[in-house]
Design an enzyme around this catalytic site. Sequence first.
Site, PDB file in Angstrom:
ATOM      1  N   ARG A  27      35.995  27.543  40.903  1.00 16.57           N
ATOM      2  CA  ARG A  27      36.853  26.353  40.948  1.00 16.57           C
ATOM      3  C   ARG A  27      37.966  26.457  41.981  1.00 16.57           C
ATOM      4  NH1 ARG A  27      37.526  26.688  34.523  1.00 16.57           N
ATOM      5  NH2 ARG A  27      36.880  28.810  35.025  1.00 16.57           N
ATOM      6  N   GLY A  75      39.803  27.658  25.852  1.00 11.93           N
ATOM      7  CA  GLY A  75      39.113  27.744  24.577  1.00 11.93           C
ATOM      8  C   GLY A  75      40.062  27.313  23.456  1.00 11.93           C
ATOM      9  N   GLU A 124      34.822  27.127  23.283  1.00  8.93           N
ATOM     10  CA  GLU A 124      35.070  26.811  24.691  1.00  8.93           C
ATOM     11  C   GLU A 124      35.056  25.301  24.914  1.00  8.93           C
ATOM     12  OE1 GLU A 124      35.986  29.052  27.203  1.00  8.93           O
ATOM     13  OE2 GLU A 124      36.243  30.186  25.357  1.00  8.93           O
ATOM     14  N   ASN A 168      42.765  28.674  37.581  1.00  8.00           N
ATOM     15  CA  ASN A 168      41.370  28.376  37.895  1.00  8.00           C
ATOM     16  C   ASN A 168      41.232  27.540  39.161  1.00  8.00           C
ATOM     17  OD1 ASN A 168      40.201  29.714  35.556  1.00  8.00           O
ATOM     18  ND2 ASN A 168      41.136  28.076  34.366  1.00  8.00           N
ATOM     19  N   ALA A 218      73.414  37.146  79.123  1.00  6.03           N
ATOM     20  CA  ALA A 218      72.490  36.057  78.803  1.00  6.03           C
ATOM     21  C   ALA A 218      71.336  36.061  79.798  1.00  6.03           C
ATOM     22  CB  ALA A 218      73.227  34.731  78.871  1.00  6.03           C
ATOM     23  N   ALA A 268      74.857  40.425  87.994  1.00  8.96           N
ATOM     24  CA  ALA A 268      74.125  39.276  87.468  1.00  8.96           C
ATOM     25  C   ALA A 268      73.026  38.860  88.429  1.00  8.96           C
ATOM     26  CB  ALA A 268      75.094  38.113  87.247  1.00  8.96           C
TER      27      ALA A 268
HETATM   28  C1  UD1 Z   1      38.595  32.080  29.600  1.00  7.52           C
HETATM   29  C2  UD1 Z   1      38.278  32.020  28.104  1.00  7.52           C
HETATM   30  C3  UD1 Z   1      38.987  30.826  27.477  1.00  7.52           C
HETATM   31  C4  UD1 Z   1      40.472  30.955  27.714  1.00  7.52           C
HETATM   32  C5  UD1 Z   1      40.794  31.111  29.210  1.00  7.52           C
HETATM   33  C6  UD1 Z   1      42.250  31.481  29.391  1.00  7.52           C
HETATM   34  C7  UD1 Z   1      36.035  32.983  27.856  1.00  7.52           C
HETATM   35  C8  UD1 Z   1      34.585  32.703  27.622  1.00  7.52           C
HETATM   36  N1  UD1 Z   1      36.831  31.926  27.902  1.00  7.52           N
HETATM   37  O1  UD1 Z   1      38.038  30.936  30.234  1.00  7.52           O
HETATM   38  O2  UD1 Z   1      38.741  30.797  26.074  1.00  7.52           O
HETATM   39  O3  UD1 Z   1      41.130  29.810  27.196  1.00  7.52           O
HETATM   40  O4  UD1 Z   1      40.007  32.166  29.797  1.00  7.52           O
HETATM   41  O5  UD1 Z   1      42.601  31.530  30.748  1.00  7.52           O
HETATM   42  O6  UD1 Z   1      36.397  34.126  27.936  1.00  7.52           O
HETATM   43  N2  UD1 Z   1      35.417  37.506  34.741  1.00  7.52           N
HETATM   44  C9  UD1 Z   1      34.723  38.670  35.002  1.00  7.52           C
HETATM   45  N3  UD1 Z   1      33.369  38.657  34.902  1.00  7.52           N
HETATM   46  C10 UD1 Z   1      32.662  37.560  34.538  1.00  7.52           C
HETATM   47  C11 UD1 Z   1      33.396  36.376  34.269  1.00  7.52           C
HETATM   48  C12 UD1 Z   1      34.771  36.380  34.364  1.00  7.52           C
HETATM   49  O7  UD1 Z   1      35.312  39.703  35.336  1.00  7.52           O
HETATM   50  O8  UD1 Z   1      31.425  37.647  34.471  1.00  7.52           O
HETATM   51  C13 UD1 Z   1      36.897  37.525  34.877  1.00  7.52           C
HETATM   52  C14 UD1 Z   1      37.394  36.583  35.957  1.00  7.52           C
HETATM   53  O9  UD1 Z   1      37.519  37.244  37.211  1.00  7.52           O
HETATM   54  C15 UD1 Z   1      38.757  36.139  35.410  1.00  7.52           C
HETATM   55  C16 UD1 Z   1      38.620  36.278  33.909  1.00  7.52           C
HETATM   56  O10 UD1 Z   1      37.474  37.085  33.677  1.00  7.52           O
HETATM   57  O11 UD1 Z   1      39.803  36.950  35.865  1.00  7.52           O
HETATM   58  C17 UD1 Z   1      38.502  34.940  33.195  1.00  7.52           C
HETATM   59  O12 UD1 Z   1      37.357  34.243  33.675  1.00  7.52           O
HETATM   60  P1  UD1 Z   1      37.354  32.667  33.846  1.00  7.52           P
HETATM   61  O13 UD1 Z   1      36.038  32.273  34.424  1.00  7.52           O
HETATM   62  O14 UD1 Z   1      38.564  32.229  34.572  1.00  7.52           O
HETATM   63  O15 UD1 Z   1      37.410  32.170  32.332  1.00  7.52           O
HETATM   64  P2  UD1 Z   1      37.951  30.742  31.844  1.00  7.52           P
HETATM   65  O16 UD1 Z   1      36.910  29.736  32.069  1.00  7.52           O
HETATM   66  O17 UD1 Z   1      39.285  30.504  32.383  1.00  7.52           O
HETATM   67 MG    MG Z   2      40.380  31.407  33.884  1.00  6.48          MG
END
Ligand code: UD1
Ligand code: MG
Length: 464
Positions: A17, A144, A159, A232, A385, A428
């Site tokens: 995103r 979530g 979610e 995000n 200058a 100068a």
């Molecule tokens: C997640 C939560 C949601 C919460 C929100 C808060 C889940 C399923 N949902 O959603 O409930 O309200 O965060 O900000 O957990 N990441 C990995 N590996 C992966 C996927 C993600 O390391 O395979 C890391 C991302 O780099 C990131 C973090 O996990 O730093 C969160 O991932 P993101 O995709 O932003 O989750 P949200 O959709 O925001």
């Molecule tokens: Mg997030």
Amino acid sequence: MKTPVTVVILAAGLGTRMKSRKAKVLHQAGGRPLIRHVVDTALELTPAERIFVVVGHQAEEVRRAVSTPGIRFIRQTEQKGTGDAVTSGREELAPLGGRLMILYGDCPLLRVETLRRLIEAASGAGKSAGVLLTAQMKDPTGYGRIIRDSHGHVRAIVEQKAATTEQLAIREANMGIYCLHADLFWKHAGEIQPNPASGEYYLTDMVEILNRAGHTVEAVEVEDAREALGINTRLELAEVDRLFRGRKVTELMLAGVTIEMPETVTVDAGVRIGMDTIVEPFARILGNTVIGENCRIGAGAIVSDSELADDVEVGPYTLVNTSRLERGVHAGPFARLRMENHVSEGAHIGNFVELKKTRMGVSAKANHLAYLGDSQIGASVNVGAGTITCNYDGAHKHPTRIGDGAFVGSNSTLVAPLEIGEGAYVAAGSVITDAVPADALAVGRARQVLKEEWAKKRRALQKK
Ligand code: UD1
Ligand code: MG
């Protein structure tokens, strides 16, 4: 004995995103990559040896951004969701026991005090398998939602995409911060099933799984929901950046720094500023800059990675980069201290003067319109200058040295390599190509020709 806390920071996602080629956690807010903020907070909680960062997208760059000895990395080869991210580290993490704290790399505003509250709540006796952080949000879109039972325990996290209309109306949102009973977590972690809609393994499913196994999960509400803002999109990035800036200037003002129109001023997290220093509107103070007491940073000035002693004045619209300014230095307005300069006590750098890799001696002055590059300027030297050091011959850079007390007349062209001795004078308008001995006068220009009555005669001719 206190239960040890292991912190796992999830930072493997790309962040679709964000619409960026750069991994989300590498984007900057408050002058630092997002991941750096989260790591710094974690370091206040637990030793580096107990911190793990889950990396995937641009793993090498993320490792470099973290760069704290002792912190270990877990490789998530395919980004199959937040649940998969944690279980990728099963081998290293499961034997550690104690408490397992999970943080998301895209939530950089969290305060260490809040995390301490979470750990405290998770350390209480009873059947609780863990505690998570929630917030009441005006607009929880994208987060979530927290489903509680009649006793207030958390039964599930739903979610956004999977939520019913009723569930979407719930304002209490999951902040993505958990403190879990490690052994219980690892006992049940294998039960997370891929989400039917996305195919991803959601960490949030653990709440239902632990409930099913007869454990309770508690929630700690954060007072200020902004603290848990997850990034995000670039809109959220800008919002978080603004909040970081606000935090930093507030902290500085409470510590005795005057900041005029603070909402216009940018100060990076790593900056230190002494008491009674005044920062004017629209100034930007960046990187690891350290500023002493009783200084003034002018409107629109940009100071980065520099060291300013006490009583230094940086005039409006002046750029200072990787330079050291000793006590009582005046620079600007409209000066540019480009890189690696050292300006000694009481020296003056005036408007439209550019310095590069130059050392200005004590009380030396270059007050107007000059370029001084690769130069060593002695104490009390006066640079007129329009003086230019010609430090580049098209292939190489050459140094210029000017001895203490020398006087360089206006509009002089100093062709490097060049040495001007102590106390010498340069007339100068000179072009100086050869060394000038101490106390000598060098004149390097054509002698003036004077033609008496010339103008008068010309006008008389024109009238005819
Ligand atoms: C997640 C939560 C949601 C919460 C929100 C808060 C889940 C399923 N949902 O959603 O409930 O309200 O965060 O900000 O957990 N990441 C990995 N590996 C992966 C996927 C993600 O390391 O395979 C890391 C991302 O780099 C990131 C973090 O996990 O730093 C969160 O991932 P993101 O995709 O932003 O989750 P949200 O959709 O925001
Ligand atoms: Mg997030």
